[in-house]
Design a protein around this motif. Structure first.
Motif, PDB file in Angstrom:
ATOM      1  N   SER A  35       0.798  -1.229   0.000  1.00 58.04           N
ATOM      2  CA  SER A  35       0.000   0.000   0.000  1.00 58.04           C
ATOM      3  C   SER A  35       0.831   1.280   0.000  1.00 58.04           C
ATOM      4  CB  SER A  35      -0.954   0.004   1.197  1.00 58.04           C
ATOM      5  OG  SER A  35      -0.236  -0.005   2.415  1.00 58.04           O
ATOM      6  N   GLY A  36       2.066   1.222   0.416  1.00 59.24           N
ATOM      7  CA  GLY A  36       2.925   2.408   0.425  1.00 59.24           C
ATOM      8  C   GLY A  36       3.254   2.909  -0.966  1.00 59.24           C
ATOM      9  N   LEU A  37       2.997   2.081  -1.967  1.00 60.27           N
ATOM     10  CA  LEU A  37       3.304   2.475  -3.333  1.00 60.27           C
ATOM     11  C   LEU A  37       2.105   3.089  -4.046  1.00 60.27           C
ATOM     12  CD1 LEU A  37       5.561  -0.522  -4.333  1.00 60.27           C
ATOM     13  CD2 LEU A  37       6.252   1.775  -3.646  1.00 60.27           C
ATOM     14  N   GLY A  38       1.050   3.334  -3.304  1.00 66.78           N
ATOM     15  CA  GLY A  38      -0.101   4.028  -3.869  1.00 66.78           C
ATOM     16  C   GLY A  38      -0.782   3.231  -4.958  1.00 66.78           C
ATOM     17  N   SER A  39      -1.066   3.894  -6.057  1.00 66.81           N
ATOM     18  CA  SER A  39      -1.840   3.268  -7.129  1.00 66.81           C
ATOM     19  C   SER A  39      -0.995   2.399  -8.040  1.00 66.81           C
ATOM     20  CB  SER A  39      -2.543   4.343  -7.947  1.00 66.81           C
ATOM     21  OG  SER A  39      -1.581   5.212  -8.517  1.00 66.81           O
ATOM     22  N   GLY A  40       0.296   2.345  -7.825  1.00 61.39           N
ATOM     23  CA  GLY A  40       1.131   1.474  -8.639  1.00 61.39           C
ATOM     24  C   GLY A  40       2.425   2.131  -9.055  1.00 61.39           C
ATOM     25  N   LEU A  41       3.197   1.381  -9.794  1.00 61.70           N
ATOM     26  CA  LEU A  41       4.504   1.816 -10.260  1.00 61.70           C
ATOM     27  C   LEU A  41       4.468   2.035 -11.759  1.00 61.70           C
ATOM     28  CD1 LEU A  41       6.503  -0.798  -8.209  1.00 61.70           C
ATOM     29  CD2 LEU A  41       6.714   1.665  -7.928  1.00 61.70           C
ATOM     30  N   GLU A  42       5.171   3.074 -12.190  1.00 57.48           N
ATOM     31  CA  GLU A  42       5.311   3.356 -13.614  1.00 57.48           C
ATOM     32  C   GLU A  42       6.772   3.146 -13.985  1.00 57.48           C
ATOM     33  OE1 GLU A  42       4.243   7.459 -13.898  1.00 57.48           O
ATOM     34  OE2 GLU A  42       2.247   7.122 -13.093  1.00 57.48           O
ATOM     35  N   ALA A  43       7.003   2.413 -15.056  1.00 56.67           N
ATOM     36  CA  ALA A  43       8.360   2.188 -15.516  1.00 56.67           C
ATOM     37  C   ALA A  43       8.989   3.499 -15.948  1.00 56.67           C
ATOM     38  CB  ALA A  43       8.375   1.187 -16.667  1.00 56.67           C
ATOM     39  N   GLY A  45      12.726   3.911 -17.429  1.00 55.75           N
ATOM     40  CA  GLY A  45      14.034   3.336 -17.723  1.00 55.75           C
ATOM     41  C   GLY A  45      14.219   2.056 -16.923  1.00 55.75           C
ATOM     42  N   GLU A  46      15.339   1.932 -16.216  1.00 58.76           N
ATOM     43  CA  GLU A  46      15.593   0.754 -15.390  1.00 58.76           C
ATOM     44  C   GLU A  46      14.939   0.870 -14.020  1.00 58.76           C
ATOM     45  OE1 GLU A  46      19.751  -0.081 -15.141  1.00 58.76           O
ATOM     46  OE2 GLU A  46      19.975  -0.284 -17.301  1.00 58.76           O
ATOM     47  N   ASN A  47      14.408   2.028 -13.701  1.00 57.45           N
ATOM     48  CA  ASN A  47      13.790   2.270 -12.411  1.00 57.45           C
ATOM     49  C   ASN A  47      12.279   2.382 -12.557  1.00 57.45           C
ATOM     50  OD1 ASN A  47      16.294   2.399 -10.974  1.00 57.45           O
ATOM     51  ND2 ASN A  47      16.585   4.439 -11.807  1.00 57.45           N
ATOM     52  N   TRP A  48      11.621   2.615 -11.439  1.00 57.00           N
ATOM     53  CA  TRP A  48      10.172   2.768 -11.398  1.00 57.00           C
ATOM     54  C   TRP A  48       9.842   4.003 -10.576  1.00 57.00           C
ATOM     55  CZ3 TRP A  48       6.887  -0.828 -13.768  1.00 57.00           C
ATOM     56  CH2 TRP A  48       7.551  -1.928 -14.345  1.00 57.00           C
ATOM     57  N   VAL A  49       8.674   4.589 -10.828  1.00 57.61           N
ATOM     58  CA  VAL A  49       8.212   5.745 -10.074  1.00 57.61           C
ATOM     59  C   VAL A  49       6.873   5.380  -9.460  1.00 57.61           C
ATOM     60  CG1 VAL A  49       7.490   8.162 -10.196  1.00 57.61           C
ATOM     61  CG2 VAL A  49       9.416   7.368 -11.582  1.00 57.61           C
ATOM     62  N   ALA A  50       6.713   5.732  -8.173  1.00 56.68           N
ATOM     63  CA  ALA A  50       5.449   5.500  -7.474  1.00 56.68           C
ATOM     64  C   ALA A  50       4.939   6.818  -6.927  1.00 56.68           C
ATOM     65  CB  ALA A  50       5.648   4.505  -6.340  1.00 56.68           C
ATOM     66  N   HIS A  51       3.633   6.986  -6.973  1.00 56.02           N
ATOM     67  CA  HIS A  51       2.983   8.154  -6.387  1.00 56.02           C
ATOM     68  C   HIS A  51       2.037   7.618  -5.318  1.00 56.02           C
ATOM     69  CE1 HIS A  51       4.521  10.269  -9.896  1.00 56.02           C
ATOM     70  NE2 HIS A  51       3.987   9.318 -10.638  1.00 56.02           N
ATOM     71  N   GLY A  52       2.361   7.871  -4.063  1.00 60.62           N
ATOM     72  CA  GLY A  52       1.551   7.313  -2.992  1.00 60.62           C
ATOM     73  C   GLY A  52       1.612   8.142  -1.740  1.00 60.62           C
ATOM     74  N   PRO A  53       1.352   7.502  -0.590  1.00 58.76           N
ATOM     75  CA  PRO A  53       1.307   8.209   0.687  1.00 58.76           C
ATOM     76  C   PRO A  53       2.620   8.900   1.042  1.00 58.76           C
ATOM     77  CG  PRO A  53       0.594   5.923   0.938  1.00 58.76           C
ATOM     78  CD  PRO A  53       1.016   6.100  -0.472  1.00 58.76           C
ATOM     79  N   LEU A  54       3.718   8.417   0.487  1.00 57.34           N
ATOM     80  CA  LEU A  54       5.028   9.012   0.769  1.00 57.34           C
ATOM     81  C   LEU A  54       5.395  10.086  -0.253  1.00 57.34           C
ATOM     82  CD1 LEU A  54       6.948   5.711   1.590  1.00 57.34           C
ATOM     83  CD2 LEU A  54       5.903   7.314   3.202  1.00 57.34           C
ATOM     84  N   GLY A  55       4.463  10.441  -1.127  1.00 57.27           N
ATOM     85  CA  GLY A  55       4.759  11.369  -2.217  1.00 57.27           C
ATOM     86  C   GLY A  55       5.293  10.593  -3.403  1.00 57.27           C
ATOM     87  N   SER A  56       5.918  11.288  -4.343  1.00 58.87           N
ATOM     88  CA  SER A  56       6.513  10.615  -5.500  1.00 58.87           C
ATOM     89  C   SER A  56       7.896  10.104  -5.119  1.00 58.87           C
ATOM     90  CB  SER A  56       6.623  11.569  -6.681  1.00 58.87           C
ATOM     91  OG  SER A  56       5.331  11.894  -7.146  1.00 58.87           O
ATOM     92  N   VAL A  57       8.126   8.822  -5.383  1.00 58.74           N
ATOM     93  CA  VAL A  57       9.408   8.202  -5.061  1.00 58.74           C
ATOM     94  C   VAL A  57       9.903   7.418  -6.264  1.00 58.74           C
ATOM     95  CG1 VAL A  57       8.893   8.054  -2.585  1.00 58.74           C
ATOM     96  CG2 VAL A  57       8.338   6.119  -4.069  1.00 58.74           C
ATOM     97  N   ARG A  58      11.225   7.261  -6.334  1.00 59.05           N
ATOM     98  CA  ARG A  58      11.844   6.421  -7.362  1.00 59.05           C
ATOM     99  C   ARG A  58      12.239   5.112  -6.700  1.00 59.05           C
ATOM    100  NH1 ARG A  58      12.624   8.440 -11.921  1.00 59.05           N
ATOM    101  NH2 ARG A  58      14.331   7.128 -12.588  1.00 59.05           N
ATOM    102  N   VAL A  59      12.042   4.022  -7.425  1.00 57.08           N
ATOM    103  CA  VAL A  59      12.329   2.703  -6.868  1.00 57.08           C
ATOM    104  C   VAL A  59      13.227   1.936  -7.832  1.00 57.08           C
ATOM    105  CG1 VAL A  59      11.347   0.594  -5.905  1.00 57.08           C
ATOM    106  CG2 VAL A  59      10.023   2.726  -5.820  1.00 57.08           C
ATOM    107  N   LYS A  60      14.300   1.403  -7.288  1.00 53.78           N
ATOM    108  CA  LYS A  60      15.203   0.553  -8.069  1.00 53.78           C
ATOM    109  C   LYS A  60      15.196  -0.828  -7.428  1.00 53.78           C
ATOM    110  CE  LYS A  60      19.828  -0.018  -9.820  1.00 53.78           C
ATOM    111  NZ  LYS A  60      21.136   0.575 -10.047  1.00 53.78           N
TER     112      LYS A  60
END
Length: 132
Positions: A35-43, A45-60
């Motif tokens: 649930s911390g990743l909100g509505s999901g991850l968007e690709a 490049g090699e990383n992902w971006v999530a928009h959720g309760p923690l704001g926008s974050v990059r995930v590798k």
């Protein structure tokens, strides 16, 4: 810098460990249980971006592997990088899922406990999804 306080959040899942790993390690599936990743991850490049309760974050994410390692580094908008150690290990016909929760700087004991409960809730969501 001294070691941070850590807690292992753990759950058993009655499903083959490889099936647990194959489902849980896909970034596309993480919003179904994390649930911390909100509505999901968007690709991105090699990383992902999530928009959720923690704001926008990059995930590798760790690359796909045969060891059940699902580690990922989350980079907050502030630039703070948080290493999340997440593992799936075989246990008979089932699996153990373990997340190492590190207490971040300036996090109160109460917030650390709330973070623990949040991760446990997410792992329980994963368990329910994979056992039903």
């Amino acid at each position: 810098m001294s070691a941070r306080q850590a807690r292992i959040v753990h759950i058993s899942i009655e499903r083959n460990w490889r099936e647990v790993y194959d489902f849980a390690a896909k970034p596309e599936n993480m919003a179904l249980w994390a649930s911390g990743l909100g509505s999901g991850l968007e690709a991105d490049g090699e990383n992902w971006v999530a928009h959720g309760p923690l704001g926008s974050v990059r995930v590798k994410f760790a690359p796909e592997n045969d060891f059940g390692v699902m580690d990922h580094i989350v980079t907050m908008a502030s630039g703070l990088e948080v290493h999340n150690a997440l593992r799936v290990v075989p246990n008979g016909d089932g699996a153990e899922v373990m997340f190492t929760l590190l207490r971040l700087p300036d996090v109160s004991e109460e917030q650390f406990e709330a973070d623990f409960r949040w991760v446990l809730k997410d792992l329980n969501t994963l368990k329910k999804r994979l056992e039903t």
